[in-house]
Design an enzyme around this catalytic site. Structure first.
Site, PDB file in Angstrom:
ATOM      1  N   ASN A  97     122.125 -90.739  71.210  1.00  0.00           N
ATOM      2  CA  ASN A  97     122.944 -89.927  72.115  1.00  0.00           C
ATOM      3  C   ASN A  97     122.015 -88.878  72.726  1.00  0.00           C
ATOM      4  O   ASN A  97     121.675 -87.900  72.081  1.00  0.00           O
ATOM      5  CB  ASN A  97     124.079 -89.262  71.319  1.00  0.00           C
ATOM      6  N   TRP A  98     121.609 -89.126  73.962  1.00  0.00           N
ATOM      7  CA  TRP A  98     120.627 -88.240  74.584  1.00  0.00           C
ATOM      8  C   TRP A  98     121.222 -86.930  75.079  1.00  0.00           C
ATOM      9  O   TRP A  98     120.480 -86.042  75.500  1.00  0.00           O
ATOM     10  CB  TRP A  98     119.919 -88.960  75.725  1.00  0.00           C
ATOM     11  N   LYS A  99     122.554 -86.849  75.094  1.00  0.00           N
ATOM     12  CA  LYS A  99     123.218 -85.628  75.614  1.00  0.00           C
ATOM     13  C   LYS A  99     122.659 -85.323  77.009  1.00  0.00           C
ATOM     14  O   LYS A  99     122.381 -86.253  77.759  1.00  0.00           O
ATOM     15  CB  LYS A  99     123.037 -84.481  74.619  1.00  0.00           C
ATOM     16  N   HIS A 104     133.156 -86.656  71.236  1.00  0.00           N
ATOM     17  CA  HIS A 104     132.030 -85.963  70.591  1.00  0.00           C
ATOM     18  C   HIS A 104     132.405 -84.502  70.360  1.00  0.00           C
ATOM     19  O   HIS A 104     133.135 -83.912  71.159  1.00  0.00           O
ATOM     20  CB  HIS A 104     130.779 -86.078  71.469  1.00  0.00           C
ATOM     21  N   GLU A 116     130.888 -81.871  70.856  1.00  0.00           N
ATOM     22  CA  GLU A 116     130.594 -80.978  71.988  1.00  0.00           C
ATOM     23  C   GLU A 116     131.676 -81.086  73.054  1.00  0.00           C
ATOM     24  O   GLU A 116     132.012 -80.097  73.711  1.00  0.00           O
ATOM     25  CB  GLU A 116     129.190 -81.296  72.544  1.00  0.00           C
ATOM     26  N   GLU A 176     130.657 -87.009  62.287  1.00  0.00           N
ATOM     27  CA  GLU A 176     129.614 -86.027  62.587  1.00  0.00           C
ATOM     28  C   GLU A 176     130.096 -84.633  62.197  1.00  0.00           C
ATOM     29  O   GLU A 176     130.797 -83.979  62.975  1.00  0.00           O
ATOM     30  CB  GLU A 176     129.289 -86.049  64.082  1.00  0.00           C
ATOM     31  N   GLY A 207     122.523 -80.950  65.343  1.00  0.00           N
ATOM     32  CA  GLY A 207     121.498 -80.151  66.006  1.00  0.00           C
ATOM     33  C   GLY A 207     121.015 -78.968  65.186  1.00  0.00           C
ATOM     34  O   GLY A 207     120.337 -78.083  65.706  1.00  0.00           O
ATOM     35  N   SER A 216     121.759 -84.455  62.600  1.00  0.00           N
ATOM     36  CA  SER A 216     120.376 -84.267  62.147  1.00  0.00           C
ATOM     37  C   SER A 216     119.806 -85.485  61.407  1.00  0.00           C
ATOM     38  O   SER A 216     119.063 -85.332  60.442  1.00  0.00           O
ATOM     39  CB  SER A 216     120.256 -82.991  61.303  1.00  0.00           C
ATOM     40  N   GLY A 241     121.091 -87.591  67.871  1.00  0.00           N
ATOM     41  CA  GLY A 241     120.818 -86.760  69.041  1.00  0.00           C
ATOM     42  C   GLY A 241     119.337 -86.469  69.152  1.00  0.00           C
ATOM     43  O   GLY A 241     118.548 -87.293  69.621  1.00  0.00           O
ATOM     44  N   GLY A 242     118.925 -85.292  68.672  1.00  0.00           N
ATOM     45  CA  GLY A 242     117.552 -84.804  68.836  1.00  0.00           C
ATOM     46  C   GLY A 242     116.460 -85.820  68.515  1.00  0.00           C
ATOM     47  O   GLY A 242     115.521 -86.005  69.302  1.00  0.00           O
TER      48      GLY A 242
HETATM   49  P1  PGA Z   1     121.694 -84.434  66.262  1.00  0.00           P
HETATM   50  O1  PGA Z   1     122.981 -84.821  67.164  1.00  0.00           O
HETATM   51  O2  PGA Z   1     121.115 -85.713  65.769  1.00  0.00           O
HETATM   52  O3  PGA Z   1     120.761 -83.713  67.233  1.00  0.00           O
HETATM   53  O4  PGA Z   1     122.158 -83.557  65.172  1.00  0.00           O
HETATM   54  C1  PGA Z   1     123.854 -85.828  66.748  1.00  0.00           C
HETATM   55  C2  PGA Z   1     124.996 -85.946  67.723  1.00  0.00           C
HETATM   56  O5  PGA Z   1     125.500 -84.922  68.186  1.00  0.00           O
HETATM   57  O6  PGA Z   1     125.441 -87.068  68.047  1.00  0.00           O
END
Ligand code: PGA
Length: 253
Positions: free
Chosen positions: A9-11, A95, A97, A167, A173, A212, A233-234
């Protein structure tokens, strides 16, 4: 047997050029991985170019969001048929966010999931508690409420096409990954809710862990019985790093 699903998930990261460069570097690193589904969710502007760069590989394309309507006066939104047109196999909905920054409620997430299924795009439905909710011992109640609300429009025959991503908000993050035991406890609760709601399909549904995930912690998480994948994500922004996550089985020895 549930096929593991590792999704990036590149956001809101990467220009079209950066996204294509990733796709070209990444695909050869995972070309021999056949035992897992590999999914990349770039931001909307890069979907077409990444899709083209991934053609002929087995890496699947996903969107990060969708609007439930087919078309209409919804400025700034993207519809399920548009995702089909782009070749998206999956789309992430709900998600944290989107829920917390953009105020999306589970009822809206449910409409998105249903609209995706109606167009043959598989939804990755995200759920997860905040730190405050966990400390108040409300984790299971929150997860149940989000599952019930977000999957309200999924029929039993469609359930196996739905992926759940657990999540915990406090792990996203932050570098603070849930321990495998904490994650498994939540996944087991989610599994039992899915079995109660969808019968045998509840066993077939994949549940990803997200928060994470990194190349060095993915294999212990994947070793848990109800963790069927990861939403990353990251650590998915770098081709070698995400390839290391996809190749998690090589690290388990
Ligand atoms: P993260 O994000 O790996 O940077 O914690 C995961 C996500 O929000 O899907």
């Amino acid at each position: 047997m549930r096929k593991p699903i590792l999704a990036a998930n590149w956001k809101m990261h990467k220009t079209i050029g950066e996204a294509v460069a990733f796709a070209k570097a990444f695909a050869p690193l995972v070309a021999d991985v056949t035992g897992a589904e590999i999914v990349i969710a770039p931001p909307f502007p890069a979907l077409a170019a990444v899709g083209a760069a991934l053609r002929g590989t087995h890496v699947l394309l996903a969107a990060q969001n969708v609007h439930p309507e087919k078309q209409g006066a919804f400025t700034g939104e993207v519809s399920p048929p548009m995702l089909v047109d782009l070749g998206c196999a999956y789309a992430i909905v709900g998600h944290s966010e989107r829920r917390h920054i953009f105020g999306e409620a589970s009822a809206f997430v449910a409409r998105k999931a249903a609209a995706l299924l109606a167009h043959g795009v598989r939804p990755i439905v995200c759920v997860g508690e905040t730190l405050e909710e966990r400390e108040a011992k409300r984790t299971f109640a929150v997860l149940e409420e989000q599952l019930r609300g977000s999957l309200a429009e999924v029929a039993i025959e469609q359930a196996a096409d739905v992926v759940i991503a657990y999540e915990p908000v406090w792990a996203i993050g932050t570098g603070r990954t849930a321990t495998p035991a904490i994650a498994q406890e939540a996944h087991a609760m989610i599994r039992s809710w899915l079995q109660t709601s969808f019968g045998a399909a509840g066993d077939a549904m994949r549940i990803q862990y997200g928060g994470s995930v990194k190349p060095d912690n993915v294999s212990v998480l994947m070793a848990e019985p109800d963790i069927d994948g990861a939403l990353v994500g990251g650590a998915s922004l770098d081709a070698a790093s995400f390839a290391g996550i996809v190749r998690y089985q090589e690290k388990s020895k």
